[in-house]
Design an enzyme around this catalytic site. Structure first.
Site, PDB file in Angstrom:
ATOM      1  N   LYS A 153       0.912  -1.315  -0.079  1.00  0.00           N
ATOM      2  CA  LYS A 153       0.080   0.119  -0.003  1.00  0.00           C
ATOM      3  C   LYS A 153       0.877   1.119  -0.061  1.00  0.00           C
ATOM      4  CE  LYS A 153      -0.827   2.168   3.606  1.00  0.00           C
ATOM      5  NZ  LYS A 153       0.169   2.561   4.251  1.00  0.00           N
ATOM      6  N   ASP A 182      -2.417  -5.615   2.913  1.00  0.00           N
ATOM      7  CA  ASP A 182      -2.703  -4.431   4.081  1.00  0.00           C
ATOM      8  C   ASP A 182      -2.379  -5.123   5.335  1.00  0.00           C
ATOM      9  OD1 ASP A 182      -4.259  -3.181   6.157  1.00  0.00           O
ATOM     10  OD2 ASP A 182      -5.651  -2.310   4.763  1.00  0.00           O
ATOM     11  N   HIS A 183      -1.436  -4.615   5.924  1.00  0.00           N
ATOM     12  CA  HIS A 183      -0.540  -5.364   7.088  1.00  0.00           C
ATOM     13  C   HIS A 183      -1.768  -5.587   8.325  1.00  0.00           C
ATOM     14  CE1 HIS A 183       0.654  -1.390   8.496  1.00  0.00           C
ATOM     15  NE2 HIS A 183       0.792  -2.281   9.748  1.00  0.00           N
ATOM     16  N   LYS A 187      -2.712  -8.818  11.302  1.00  0.00           N
ATOM     17  CA  LYS A 187      -2.500  -9.045  12.870  1.00  0.00           C
ATOM     18  C   LYS A 187      -3.178  -9.920  13.407  1.00  0.00           C
ATOM     19  CE  LYS A 187      -1.395  -3.887  12.790  1.00  0.00           C
ATOM     20  NZ  LYS A 187      -0.194  -3.823  13.567  1.00  0.00           N
ATOM     21  N   GLU A 221      -1.502   6.912  16.937  1.00  0.00           N
ATOM     22  CA  GLU A 221      -0.099   6.775  16.874  1.00  0.00           C
ATOM     23  C   GLU A 221       0.614   7.916  17.976  1.00  0.00           C
ATOM     24  OE1 GLU A 221       1.808   4.782  13.356  1.00  0.00           O
ATOM     25  OE2 GLU A 221       0.501   6.189  12.509  1.00  0.00           O
ATOM     26  N   ASP A 240      -2.804   7.409   3.868  1.00  0.00           N
ATOM     27  CA  ASP A 240      -2.229   6.758   4.557  1.00  0.00           C
ATOM     28  C   ASP A 240      -2.666   5.405   5.548  1.00  0.00           C
ATOM     29  OD1 ASP A 240       0.633   5.617   5.220  1.00  0.00           O
ATOM     30  OD2 ASP A 240       0.423   6.741   7.181  1.00  0.00           O
ATOM     31  N   HIS A 245      -6.393   0.588   6.320  1.00  0.00           N
ATOM     32  CA  HIS A 245      -6.241  -0.011   7.478  1.00  0.00           C
ATOM     33  C   HIS A 245      -7.822   0.269   8.267  1.00  0.00           C
ATOM     34  CE1 HIS A 245      -2.303  -0.723   6.601  1.00  0.00           C
ATOM     35  NE2 HIS A 245      -1.911   0.555   7.350  1.00  0.00           N
TER      36      HIS A 245
HETATM   37  P1  NDP Z   1      11.669   3.470   1.290  1.00  0.00           P
HETATM   38  O1  NDP Z   1      11.373   5.040   1.294  1.00  0.00           O
HETATM   39  O2  NDP Z   1      12.689   2.858   2.735  1.00  0.00           O
HETATM   40  O3  NDP Z   1      12.052   2.870  -0.125  1.00  0.00           O
HETATM   41  C1  NDP Z   1      12.421   1.522  -0.315  1.00  0.00           C
HETATM   42  C2  NDP Z   1      13.643   1.584  -1.294  1.00  0.00           C
HETATM   43  O4  NDP Z   1      13.167   2.077  -2.465  1.00  0.00           O
HETATM   44  C3  NDP Z   1      14.982   2.443  -0.959  1.00  0.00           C
HETATM   45  O5  NDP Z   1      15.696   1.980  -0.072  1.00  0.00           O
HETATM   46  C4  NDP Z   1      15.493   2.725  -2.300  1.00  0.00           C
HETATM   47  O6  NDP Z   1      16.482   1.854  -2.554  1.00  0.00           O
HETATM   48  C5  NDP Z   1      14.431   2.551  -3.353  1.00  0.00           C
HETATM   49  N1  NDP Z   1      14.022   3.717  -3.933  1.00  0.00           N
HETATM   50  C6  NDP Z   1      13.666   5.054  -3.230  1.00  0.00           C
HETATM   51  N2  NDP Z   1      13.461   5.827  -4.504  1.00  0.00           N
HETATM   52  C7  NDP Z   1      13.748   5.433  -5.519  1.00  0.00           C
HETATM   53  C8  NDP Z   1      13.765   5.910  -6.679  1.00  0.00           C
HETATM   54  N3  NDP Z   1      13.293   7.170  -7.165  1.00  0.00           N
HETATM   55  N4  NDP Z   1      14.110   5.036  -7.813  1.00  0.00           N
HETATM   56  C9  NDP Z   1      14.505   3.747  -7.628  1.00  0.00           C
HETATM   57  N5  NDP Z   1      14.400   3.442  -6.318  1.00  0.00           N
HETATM   58  C10 NDP Z   1      14.080   4.124  -5.119  1.00  0.00           C
HETATM   59  O7  NDP Z   1      10.293   2.798   1.504  1.00  0.00           O
HETATM   60  P2  NDP Z   1       9.682   1.803   2.502  1.00  0.00           P
HETATM   61  O8  NDP Z   1      10.601   0.684   2.645  1.00  0.00           O
HETATM   62  O9  NDP Z   1       9.466   2.569   3.947  1.00  0.00           O
HETATM   63  O10 NDP Z   1       8.347   1.550   1.980  1.00  0.00           O
HETATM   64  C11 NDP Z   1       8.227   0.546   0.990  1.00  0.00           C
HETATM   65  C12 NDP Z   1       6.978   0.539   0.643  1.00  0.00           C
HETATM   66  O11 NDP Z   1       6.157  -0.047   1.603  1.00  0.00           O
HETATM   67  C13 NDP Z   1       6.094   1.768   0.301  1.00  0.00           C
HETATM   68  O12 NDP Z   1       5.085   1.686  -0.538  1.00  0.00           O
HETATM   69  C14 NDP Z   1       5.225   1.972   1.782  1.00  0.00           C
HETATM   70  O13 NDP Z   1       4.178   2.816   1.544  1.00  0.00           O
HETATM   71  C15 NDP Z   1       5.179   0.582   2.004  1.00  0.00           C
HETATM   72  N6  NDP Z   1       4.808   0.494   3.510  1.00  0.00           N
HETATM   73  C16 NDP Z   1       6.106   0.700   4.405  1.00  0.00           C
HETATM   74  C17 NDP Z   1       5.949   0.470   5.910  1.00  0.00           C
HETATM   75  C18 NDP Z   1       6.953   0.794   6.682  1.00  0.00           C
HETATM   76  O14 NDP Z   1       6.797   0.658   7.812  1.00  0.00           O
HETATM   77  N7  NDP Z   1       7.983   1.224   6.028  1.00  0.00           N
HETATM   78  C19 NDP Z   1       4.754  -0.051   6.556  1.00  0.00           C
HETATM   79  C20 NDP Z   1       3.510  -0.104   5.506  1.00  0.00           C
HETATM   80  C21 NDP Z   1       3.777  -0.158   3.940  1.00  0.00           C
HETATM   81  P3  NDP Z   1      17.771   2.502  -3.177  1.00  0.00           P
HETATM   82  O15 NDP Z   1      18.095   4.097  -3.054  1.00  0.00           O
HETATM   83  O16 NDP Z   1      18.881   1.699  -2.747  1.00  0.00           O
HETATM   84  O17 NDP Z   1      17.453   2.153  -4.663  1.00  0.00           O
HETATM   85  C1  BG6 Z   2       1.448   2.155   7.595  1.00  0.00           C
HETATM   86  C2  BG6 Z   2       1.589   3.639   7.921  1.00  0.00           C
HETATM   87  O1  BG6 Z   2       0.608   1.427   6.726  1.00  0.00           O
HETATM   88  O2  BG6 Z   2       0.961   1.918   9.057  1.00  0.00           O
HETATM   89  C3  BG6 Z   2       2.340   4.217   8.773  1.00  0.00           C
HETATM   90  O3  BG6 Z   2       2.131   3.670   6.263  1.00  0.00           O
HETATM   91  C4  BG6 Z   2       1.811   3.732  10.106  1.00  0.00           C
HETATM   92  O4  BG6 Z   2       2.241   5.494   8.621  1.00  0.00           O
HETATM   93  C5  BG6 Z   2       1.773   2.233  10.099  1.00  0.00           C
HETATM   94  O5  BG6 Z   2       2.762   4.297  11.080  1.00  0.00           O
HETATM   95  C6  BG6 Z   2       1.094   1.824  11.512  1.00  0.00           C
HETATM   96  O6  BG6 Z   2       1.263   0.356  11.622  1.00  0.00           O
HETATM   97  P1  BG6 Z   2       1.137  -0.178  12.966  1.00  0.00           P
HETATM   98  O7  BG6 Z   2       1.143  -1.773  12.471  1.00  0.00           O
HETATM   99  O8  BG6 Z   2       2.208   0.114  13.632  1.00  0.00           O
HETATM  100  O9  BG6 Z   2      -0.181   0.143  13.543  1.00  0.00           O
END
Ligand code: NDP
Ligand code: BG6
Length: 494
Positions: A153, A182-183, A187, A221, A240, A245
């Site tokens: 998502k 959708d994590h 849960k 949160e 978001d 969720h």
């Molecule tokens: P990040 O911003 O950490 O991005 C993941 C990786 O994507 C980066 O490490 C980067 O690696 C690569 N990236 C970023 N921009 C670019 C670009 N312009 N071109 C190519 N590669 C790129 O994201 P998250 O890991 O936090 O999230 C990933 C997905 O998961 C998103 O859709 C987010 O909404 C979803 N998500 C995240 C959660 C979380 O807790 N983080 C929770 C629920 C959903 P590099 O620079 O090495 O290429």
């Molecule tokens: C993610 C959102 O989907 O859920 C975050 O992108 C949020 O902004 C997170 O913090 C919350 O997840 P949890 O499992 O910690 O309630």
């Protein structure tokens, strides 16, 4: 969970240098492996632009597991066995030249006839390119067992973009190969909602407008936007959290019993709820939706900056960090029962819960009790302190007839002990086993965007409804109280 089977598979993670892989995916994969439920043999191809060798990636992931995994490696030898399956391929996912390299890495590492699961864990703006490149390379075509793709998502940012992304996915994959994650659905406490409702005969007769006065869904949160300011500026609380969720939680509370607990029937019943939710009138958005943004305040006793002072956030940002909705489900079961949903960052505490308030007794015979009796309520605590409590009235001990509320409380930790599996463990395993019950289907996602469309439009206008400020560490804007008071209710203070 079933014991690990001989089912060779490869997982290919795009965006593997990112936060999600480090904090959620790799700890979940490791915990499944350590719990001996991850099918074997497996290969994990991790890819992102950051230059790294296989060994450097393995060292990073070892640290991530030390920090975030539920189960720690019993010995370095066990970890080494897992780590040998990790292969890192550096490259830009928007560049078609990366894909033959991934294919070569797969040929070198994976077992004959392995199934393939792709995982989009990059910023969502890259999904189009990844899907297109997978489609035009031979990677999306099945080689052994299944070929599936998990998409993180947010799935689109409005109805039109979600449909466009759906079409893009359909050009490379069949619907049954697509897993929209959708994590929240993974849960334990969320999975328990349906068990609670449909494995116990005593609640169903009460689960309707005749007994329920109001439903409140809270996902609060205490953290701010942390390092994700740039992403959050584009998203806001509605996109978001609410679109996915919270609406999923509403569906689990409101849905009719599915014929069986399988993907098709469960999805059908959730879709019916989405169809029954009364559309929000564009001219009356403020009656159904309220938004806020945190200013400076305190978190855990320490001063914290306001949203507009966070890194990556515009100093005049109008992005909402708090959103509340009032929705009505127009069907026989729920007609007239308001569903209040609220979510926000930098609220007073981290708590996710669903509170069901029942009607007062029709006639109170205990007239001499000065305090009266509060209505029964059932609170399902999603996290933390997972469990549920039913509040009932009881006579408080003593010579007078006084009534007071008492809680019949069930706590997961006390009853089952140990830490429950992480949502990503269950969801990854389900995708490997081909069970999409806990994943969001495309039509549900589109319907959710359609429902929120008028709110997104109104909030996107320069002269849209007010964005109310609230102090970090509070329960949100003061105006949220008047918003809920219309139905003579008040927000709970969990
Ligand atoms: P990040 O911003 O950490 O991005 C993941 C990786 O994507 C980066 O490490 C980067 O690696 C690569 N990236 C970023 N921009 C670019 C670009 N312009 N071109 C190519 N590669 C790129 O994201 P998250 O890991 O936090 O999230 C990933 C997905 O998961 C998103 O859709 C987010 O909404 C979803 N998500 C995240 C959660 C979380 O807790 N983080 C929770 C629920 C959903 P590099 O620079 O090495 O290429
Ligand atoms: C993610 C959102 O989907 O859920 C975050 O992108 C949020 O902004 C997170 O913090 C919350 O997840 P949890 O499992 O910690 O309630």
């Amino acid at each position: 969970m079933t014991v690990a089977a001989e089912e060779p598979f490869s997982l290919i993670i795009f965006g593997a240098s990112g936060d999600l892989t480090r904090r959620k995916l790799m700890p979940a994969l490791w915990s499944l492996y350590a719990g001996r439920v991850l099918p074997e043999p497996f290969t994990i191809i991790a890819t992102a632009r950051t230059g790294m060798t296989d060994d450097e990636f393995r060292v990073r992931m070892r640290a991530a597991i030390g920090e975030f995994a539920r189960i720690q490696p019993p010995s370095e030898a066990v970890w080494e066995r897992f780590a040998r399956a990790l292969v890192y391929v550096a490259g830009d996912p928007t560049d078609a030249a990366l894909y033959p390299r991934i294919e070569r890495a797969l040929k070198d590492a994976e077992a004959a006839g392995a199934s393939r699961l792709f995982y989009c864990a990059t910023p969502p703006s890259l999904y189009d390119d990844i899907i297109q490149n997978l489609g035009s390379s031979s990677l999306a075509r099945p080689v052994g067992g299944f070929t599936r793709i998990i998409v993180e998502k947010p799935f689109g940012r409005d109805y039109a973009s979600a449909r466009a992304l759906g079409r893009q996915l359909a050009s490379a994959f069949h619907e049954e190969q697509i897993y929209r994650i959708d994590h929240y659905l993974g849960k334990e406490t969320v999975q328990n909602i349906l068990v609670f409702r449909f494995a116990n005969g005593i609640f169903e007769p009460l689960w309707n407008r005749n007994h329920v006065a109001e439903v409140q869904v809270t996902v609060a949160e205490s953290i701010g936007v942390e390092t994700r300011g740039a992403y959050y500026e584009e998203a806001g609380a509605l996109r978001d959290m609410m679109q996915n969720h919270l609406l999923q939680l509403l569906c689990l509370i409101a849905m009719e019993p599915p014929v069986t607990f399988d993907a098709g029937p469960v999805r059908d019943e959730k879709n019916k709820v989405m169809h029954a939710i009364r559309p929000i009138e564009p001219a009356r958005v403020s009656e159904s939706a309220l938004r806020g943004q945190y200013g400076p305040g305190f978190a855990e006793g320490k001063p914290v900056p306001g949203y507009r002072q966070e890194k990556g956030v515009a100093p005049d940002s109008k992005t909402e960090t708090y959103a509340a909705l009032r929705l009505l489900v127009d069907n026989w079961r729920w007609a007239g029962v308001p569903f209040y949903l609220r979510t926000g960052k930098r609220l007073a505490k981290r708590v996710s819960e669903i509170a069901i308030r029942f009607h007062h007794t029709p006639h109170l015979i205990f007239r001499r009790s000065p305090a009266g009796v509060e209505a029964n309520s059932l609170v399902i605590r999603i996290q933390p302190d997972e469990g549920m409590a039913l509040t009932v009235a009881a006579k408080t001990p003593g010579p007078d007839l006084r009534l007071g509320p008492v809680r019949l409380d069930f706590r997961y930790g006390e009853v089952f002990g140990g830490e429950p599996p992480e949502a990503y463990e269950r969801l990854l395993l389900d995708a490997i086993h081909g069970d999409a019950t806990l994943y969001a289907p495309g039509d549900w996602v589109e319907k959710a965007w359609q429902l929120l469309g008028p709110v997104l439009d109104a909030w996107g206008e320069a002269a849209g409804p007010p964005l109310y400020p609230y102090e970090a560490g509070s329960w949100g804007p003061a105006e949220a109280e008047a918003f809920i008071a219309r139905d003579s209710g008040a927000w709970r203070r969990p």
